[in-house]
Design a protein around this motif. Structure first.
Motif, PDB file in Angstrom:
ATOM      1  N   THR A 161      -6.944  13.319 -18.703  1.00 14.90           N
ATOM      2  CA  THR A 161      -6.771  12.229 -19.651  1.00 14.90           C
ATOM      3  C   THR A 161      -5.605  12.838 -20.711  1.00 14.90           C
ATOM      4  O   THR A 161      -4.806  12.379 -20.885  1.00 14.90           O
ATOM      5  CB  THR A 161      -7.762  11.579 -20.363  1.00 14.90           C
ATOM      6  N   THR A 162      -5.962  13.847 -21.206  1.00 19.87           N
ATOM      7  CA  THR A 162      -5.046  14.793 -22.130  1.00 19.87           C
ATOM      8  C   THR A 162      -4.032  15.307 -21.686  1.00 19.87           C
ATOM      9  O   THR A 162      -3.037  15.341 -22.257  1.00 19.87           O
ATOM     10  CB  THR A 162      -5.951  15.715 -23.038  1.00 19.87           C
ATOM     11  N   ALA A 163      -3.989  15.792 -20.575  1.00 18.34           N
ATOM     12  CA  ALA A 163      -2.813  16.193 -19.881  1.00 18.34           C
ATOM     13  C   ALA A 163      -1.772  15.489 -19.275  1.00 18.34           C
ATOM     14  O   ALA A 163      -0.577  15.611 -19.242  1.00 18.34           O
ATOM     15  CB  ALA A 163      -3.305  17.251 -18.638  1.00 18.34           C
ATOM     16  N   ILE A 164      -2.544  14.264 -18.713  1.00 22.56           N
ATOM     17  CA  ILE A 164      -1.506  13.299 -18.220  1.00 22.56           C
ATOM     18  C   ILE A 164      -1.946  11.731 -19.072  1.00 22.56           C
ATOM     19  O   ILE A 164      -2.627  11.124 -18.207  1.00 22.56           O
ATOM     20  CB  ILE A 164      -1.853  13.012 -16.718  1.00 22.56           C
ATOM     21  N   PRO A 165      -1.733  11.769 -20.204  1.00 18.86           N
ATOM     22  CA  PRO A 165      -1.990  10.390 -20.884  1.00 18.86           C
ATOM     23  C   PRO A 165      -1.165   9.172 -20.430  1.00 18.86           C
ATOM     24  O   PRO A 165      -0.295   8.834 -21.321  1.00 18.86           O
ATOM     25  CB  PRO A 165      -1.715  10.994 -22.181  1.00 18.86           C
ATOM     26  N   ALA A 221      -2.960   7.427 -12.190  1.00 18.98           N
ATOM     27  CA  ALA A 221      -1.705   8.673 -12.393  1.00 18.98           C
ATOM     28  C   ALA A 221      -2.192   9.981 -11.884  1.00 18.98           C
ATOM     29  O   ALA A 221      -1.448  10.913 -11.472  1.00 18.98           O
ATOM     30  CB  ALA A 221      -1.512   8.349 -13.723  1.00 18.98           C
ATOM     31  N   TYR A 222      -3.653  10.338 -12.259  1.00 16.18           N
ATOM     32  CA  TYR A 222      -3.915  11.707 -12.026  1.00 16.18           C
ATOM     33  C   TYR A 222      -3.875  11.759 -10.430  1.00 16.18           C
ATOM     34  O   TYR A 222      -3.289  12.998 -10.030  1.00 16.18           O
ATOM     35  CB  TYR A 222      -5.482  11.932 -12.282  1.00 16.18           C
ATOM     36  N   SER A 223      -4.485  11.087  -9.513  1.00 12.15           N
ATOM     37  CA  SER A 223      -4.580  11.184  -8.170  1.00 12.15           C
ATOM     38  C   SER A 223      -3.365  11.074  -7.545  1.00 12.15           C
ATOM     39  O   SER A 223      -2.852  11.576  -6.639  1.00 12.15           O
ATOM     40  CB  SER A 223      -5.351   9.914  -7.577  1.00 12.15           C
ATOM     41  N   GLY A 271      -3.164   7.980  -4.966  1.00 13.68           N
ATOM     42  CA  GLY A 271      -2.879   7.218  -6.190  1.00 13.68           C
ATOM     43  C   GLY A 271      -3.419   5.873  -5.851  1.00 13.68           C
ATOM     44  O   GLY A 271      -4.243   5.300  -6.741  1.00 13.68           O
ATOM     45  N   CYS A 272      -3.024   5.456  -4.562  1.00 11.08           N
ATOM     46  CA  CYS A 272      -3.495   4.009  -4.198  1.00 11.08           C
ATOM     47  C   CYS A 272      -4.978   3.770  -4.001  1.00 11.08           C
ATOM     48  O   CYS A 272      -5.691   3.029  -4.603  1.00 11.08           O
ATOM     49  CB  CYS A 272      -2.868   3.766  -2.866  1.00 11.08           C
ATOM     50  N   PHE A 274      -1.455  -3.319 -14.526  1.00  9.67           N
ATOM     51  CA  PHE A 274      -0.061  -3.009 -14.997  1.00  9.67           C
ATOM     52  C   PHE A 274       0.571  -1.681 -14.418  1.00  9.67           C
ATOM     53  O   PHE A 274       1.443  -1.663 -14.009  1.00  9.67           O
ATOM     54  CB  PHE A 274      -0.080  -2.899 -16.527  1.00  9.67           C
ATOM     55  N   ALA A 275      -0.525  -0.687 -14.541  1.00  8.09           N
ATOM     56  CA  ALA A 275      -0.079   0.520 -13.957  1.00  8.09           C
ATOM     57  C   ALA A 275       0.323   0.796 -12.538  1.00  8.09           C
ATOM     58  O   ALA A 275       1.327   1.256 -11.951  1.00  8.09           O
ATOM     59  CB  ALA A 275      -0.955   1.747 -14.282  1.00  8.09           C
ATOM     60  N   LEU A 276      -0.544  -0.118 -11.893  1.00  8.74           N
ATOM     61  CA  LEU A 276      -0.063  -0.322 -10.163  1.00  8.74           C
ATOM     62  C   LEU A 276       1.130  -0.785  -9.977  1.00  8.74           C
ATOM     63  O   LEU A 276       2.043  -0.744  -9.265  1.00  8.74           O
ATOM     64  CB  LEU A 276      -1.446  -0.917  -9.328  1.00  8.74           C
ATOM     65  N   ALA A 277       1.037  -1.943 -10.811  1.00  7.85           N
ATOM     66  CA  ALA A 277       2.514  -2.796 -10.515  1.00  7.85           C
ATOM     67  C   ALA A 277       3.744  -2.196 -11.053  1.00  7.85           C
ATOM     68  O   ALA A 277       4.916  -2.046 -10.542  1.00  7.85           O
ATOM     69  CB  ALA A 277       2.441  -4.088 -11.382  1.00  7.85           C
ATOM     70  N   ARG A 278       3.689  -1.525 -12.149  1.00 11.32           N
ATOM     71  CA  ARG A 278       4.830  -0.732 -12.670  1.00 11.32           C
ATOM     72  C   ARG A 278       5.134   0.475 -11.758  1.00 11.32           C
ATOM     73  O   ARG A 278       6.497   0.687 -11.528  1.00 11.32           O
ATOM     74  CB  ARG A 278       4.275  -0.027 -13.937  1.00 11.32           C
ATOM     75  N   ALA A 279       4.158   1.059 -10.876  1.00 11.85           N
ATOM     76  CA  ALA A 279       4.628   1.978  -9.765  1.00 11.85           C
ATOM     77  C   ALA A 279       5.075   1.327  -8.614  1.00 11.85           C
ATOM     78  O   ALA A 279       5.288   1.915  -7.458  1.00 11.85           O
ATOM     79  CB  ALA A 279       3.415   2.873  -9.675  1.00 11.85           C
ATOM     80  N   GLY A 280       5.119   0.064  -8.531  1.00  9.75           N
ATOM     81  CA  GLY A 280       5.559  -0.635  -7.281  1.00  9.75           C
ATOM     82  C   GLY A 280       4.471  -0.858  -6.169  1.00  9.75           C
ATOM     83  O   GLY A 280       4.673  -1.480  -5.123  1.00  9.75           O
TER      84      GLY A 280
END
Length: 455
Positions: A65-69, A76-78, A87-88, A305-311
């Protein structure tokens, strides 16, 4: 078109409130179903093991979480560690956890209100809760987080009051009576009961990882997130064992093992039906449910939001409100799924369980997959990106994350054995969602850059 980013206004205290608030409803209801499977002593052992898993997991997860906030958290991490497929898998597992948990909490809110207002339909109350807290989440993250902190503090105080009020009637003999899956002595049936009770022990801690979805909105996330996570998991561990021991030691615990409101019923055996303490617990107990409900809405909206932002989901779900800078469409979309689940509760059963019990189990399946993917991502990123800035490094690496990974796998397998039909349903949803997202994305769906989204 105007590009806006999520508002950064959350400090360490806000994040602690989110960490504890996301979970604290689990101290109020849900966990006592574990007594029906394992008995008090069997469930106590299950909870000790699950608590150890969560402590090891959080101390390790904080490094990611701190490395990839980023708002996507485990997604995001996967994705960084294993690419789009990884990621999916992590993203949709997290989404199942965070979208399926709120309907169960909303129905518990309705049940608590029904105690005070018998003519109020619990489902209508649950609908009202969804509408109110979706609006609150949309109007601004700092307002939402401040409210979350306020109700979380009240919920913690209320749990301490509960323990204090019932303490004079505490008798450990009550807790140990019939403590092995309803029997007086340990047996193989008790072992099976302990495995069957795993989802209800996880319910004590489920969703604490949701702080990761607020990382993009935190001030100085590399400093504030470790403080929030570590103090949060320790707070929840202390409360979980305190509530369980005090509730089970005041009378016949078997009368509480299949209820949505075990704490008021436990207090009733001590102070009676008409005590002001009981009415206070029912009213303030709502704050614990509200804290988790409100916090998980915040979590699912950021994951969508994050899944949609990444397409990986429709682009509209990544839109940010131009004034409030919150993912308003994602908030409403997740709420629509929950509202349908609420009104389907009495119409649908799965493997003999109510829909509420089944969606809790679905949420736990999603959580365990996400935990496994996150720990695997930690190991992979340590090898692939040794130069990645890591303001916080997991203590006892590699032993602590390996311990969390192995226990998550054991819990997952136990869940499959005791809930095969729900597992098939979970797997089907995951396969369809991942396959559809990857195919649509490859087919040319617009992908949003990780830095922002379109209005």
């Amino acid at each position: 078109m105007q590009d806006v980013g999520l508002h950064k206004g959350l400090n360490a205290f806000h994040l602690w409130g989110i960490a504890v608030g996301l979970v604290i409803s689990g101290e109020y209801f849900g966990w006592s179903y574990g007594w029906a499977s394992a008995g008090t002593l069997g469930f106590l052992i299950t909870t000790v093991v699950v608590a150890a898993m969560y402590i090891a997991f959080i101390f390790s997860f904080t490094e990611l979480t701190t490395a990839i906030p980023q708002a996507g958290g485990p997604f995001a991490y996967s994705r960084r560690a294993f690419g789009p497929v990884g990621g999916c898998i992590a993203g949709y597992a997290t989404l199942i956890e965070f979208v399926f948990a709120p309907p169960a909490i909303a129905l518990a809110i309705g049940a608590y209100l029904n105690v005070q207002f018998p003519s109020l339909d619990p489902k209508h109350a649950a609908l009202g809760a969804y509408l109110l807290f979706m609006i609150l989440n949309i109007v601004g993250v700092q307002i939402a987080a401040t409210f979350e902190l306020f109700v979380t503090i009240l919920a913690v105080v209320e749990l301490l009051v509960f323990m204090g009020v019932v303490a004079p009637a505490f008798n450990f003999a009550n807790f140990t009576a019939h403590g092995w899956a309803g029997e007086s002595t340990f047996s193989l049936a008790a072992v099976g009961g302990m495995f069957a009770a795993i989802p209800f022990a996880i319910w004590f801690f489920l969703a604490i990882e949701g702080v990761a979805m607020a990382a993009e909105e935190a001030k100085d996330p590399r400093r504030t997130i470790p403080i929030a996570y570590i103090t949060g998991v320790l707070t929840l561990t202390a409360l979980a064992f305190g509530v369980m021991l005090f509730a089970g030691a005041v009378g016949d615990w078997r009368t509480l093992s299949n209820l949505n409101d075990p704490l008021p019923q436990a207090m009733k055996t001590v102070v009676g039906d008409s005590s002001g303490w009981l009415h206070m617990l029912v009213w303030l107990g709502l704050f614990g449910l509200v804290a988790s409900f409100h916090g998980i809405i915040m979590g699912y909206s950021r994951q969508i939001f994050a899944l949609a932002r990444a397409g990986f989901l429709p682009a509209a779900l990544a839109r940010i409100h131009p004034r409030f800078r919150t993912p308003h469409i994602a908030t409403l979309a997740g709420g629509a799924v929950g509202i349908v689940a609420i009104y389907s509760d009495s119409l649908v059963t799965i493997a003999g369980q109510s829909l509420t019990a089944s969606i809790v189990t679905m949420a736990v399946f999603g959580a365990l997959v996400m935990y496994g993917m996150s720990m695997a991502s930690l190991f992979r990123l340590r090898r692939r990106e040794p130069a990645l800035a890591r303001p916080y490094r997991a203590p006892l690496y590699p032993y602590a994350p390996a311990f969390a990974l192995v226990l998550a796998a054991v819990c997952f397998l136990a869940l499959v054995v005791y809930n095969p039909l729900i597992f098939v349903l979970f797997l089907s949803v995951m396969v369809l969602a991942v396959a559809a997202s990857l195919l649509a994305r490859q087919g040319g769906r617009q992908s949003f850059a990780d830095g922002g989204a379109s209005v």
